[in-house]
Motif scaffolding. Structure first.
Motif, PDB file in Angstrom:
ATOM      1  N   UNK A  39     -14.687  -9.997  10.192  1.00  0.00           N
ATOM      2  CA  UNK A  39     -13.380  -9.366   9.990  1.00  0.00           C
ATOM      3  C   UNK A  39     -13.601  -7.900   9.659  1.00  0.00           C
ATOM      4  N   UNK A  40     -12.918  -7.046  10.405  1.00  0.00           N
ATOM      5  CA  UNK A  40     -12.932  -5.609  10.122  1.00  0.00           C
ATOM      6  C   UNK A  40     -11.631  -5.280   9.413  1.00  0.00           C
ATOM      7  N   UNK A  41     -11.746  -4.718   8.229  1.00  0.00           N
ATOM      8  CA  UNK A  41     -10.582  -4.376   7.426  1.00  0.00           C
ATOM      9  C   UNK A  41     -10.423  -2.864   7.394  1.00  0.00           C
ATOM     10  N   UNK A  42      -9.199  -2.419   7.593  1.00  0.00           N
ATOM     11  CA  UNK A  42      -8.891  -0.993   7.506  1.00  0.00           C
ATOM     12  C   UNK A  42      -7.481  -0.849   6.969  1.00  0.00           C
ATOM     13  N   UNK A  43      -7.051   0.402   6.784  1.00  0.00           N
ATOM     14  CA  UNK A  43      -5.709   0.681   6.281  1.00  0.00           C
ATOM     15  C   UNK A  43      -4.907   1.373   7.369  1.00  0.00           C
ATOM     16  N   UNK A  44      -3.634   1.020   7.485  1.00  0.00           N
ATOM     17  CA  UNK A  44      -2.771   1.732   8.422  1.00  0.00           C
ATOM     18  C   UNK A  44      -2.062   2.877   7.700  1.00  0.00           C
ATOM     19  N   UNK A  45      -1.243   3.616   8.415  1.00  0.00           N
ATOM     20  CA  UNK A  45      -0.560   4.770   7.836  1.00  0.00           C
ATOM     21  C   UNK A  45       0.411   4.401   6.720  1.00  0.00           C
ATOM     22  N   UNK A  46       0.829   3.139   6.669  1.00  0.00           N
ATOM     23  CA  UNK A  46       1.752   2.682   5.632  1.00  0.00           C
ATOM     24  C   UNK A  46       1.036   2.119   4.407  1.00  0.00           C
ATOM     25  N   UNK A  47      -0.291   2.124   4.418  1.00  0.00           N
ATOM     26  CA  UNK A  47      -1.044   1.592   3.290  1.00  0.00           C
ATOM     27  C   UNK A  47      -1.304   0.104   3.372  1.00  0.00           C
ATOM     28  N   UNK A  48      -0.909  -0.527   4.470  1.00  0.00           N
ATOM     29  CA  UNK A  48      -1.158  -1.954   4.661  1.00  0.00           C
ATOM     30  C   UNK A  48      -2.603  -2.187   5.081  1.00  0.00           C
ATOM     31  N   UNK A  49      -3.090  -3.400   4.890  1.00  0.00           N
ATOM     32  CA  UNK A  49      -4.418  -3.793   5.334  1.00  0.00           C
ATOM     33  C   UNK A  49      -4.315  -4.353   6.744  1.00  0.00           C
ATOM     34  N   UNK A  50      -5.125  -3.814   7.649  1.00  0.00           N
ATOM     35  CA  UNK A  50      -5.205  -4.309   9.014  1.00  0.00           C
ATOM     36  C   UNK A  50      -6.448  -5.188   9.100  1.00  0.00           C
TER      37      UNK A  50
END
Length: 135
Positions: A39-50
């Protein structure tokens, strides 16, 4: 010119910080010892976890004992609430992908084999599980 260089460095540093990605592995289980998950985890522009989930060496759920119809990906919160992130389809190469977005930063990722994708909580046949902390 010096000011431009400093501004460019500050902008690039901010852009790279926004692109932080964390990779976690899902360890194999007794139910499916050959399975691999990442699983690759990152943040979107809204601060959510992708969450970008990829699995390999996944037997079709119909071949499990007992046979099941689908794999479902779950997010378990620290309060033990379960959220169905969706169905994980496995292709002919025994690989699958799922992308989901969540407001949670710390959670368990769980993959289970189920009779239906439309469930509110997982059954007993958990295939992979791991703890995830967003970057």
């Amino acid at each position: 010119m010096r000011l431009l260089t400093v501004l460019a460095a500050v902008w690039l540093g901010g852009a790279l910080a926004g692109c932080a990605t964390k990779t976690i592995n899902l360890p194999p289980s007794q139910e499916m010892p050959a399975a691999e998950g990442e699983a690759r985890l990152s943040r979107d522009d809204n601060g959510n976890t992708v969450v970008q989930l990829k699995v390999k060496h996944f037997a079709p759920p119909q071949r499990l004992t007992p046979p099941k119809a689908v794999y479902v990906v779950w997010l378990e919160t620290s309060d033990h609430e379960m959220h169905n992130l969706g169905q994980l389809k496995v292709d002919k190469d025994l690989e699958g992908k799922l992308i989901a977005v969540t407001p949670y930063e710390v959670f368990q990722l769980v993959i289970s084999a189920e009779d239906s994708p439309n469930l509110s909580e997982p059954g007993d046949q958990v295939v992979l599980r791991t703890r995830a902390v967003a970057p």
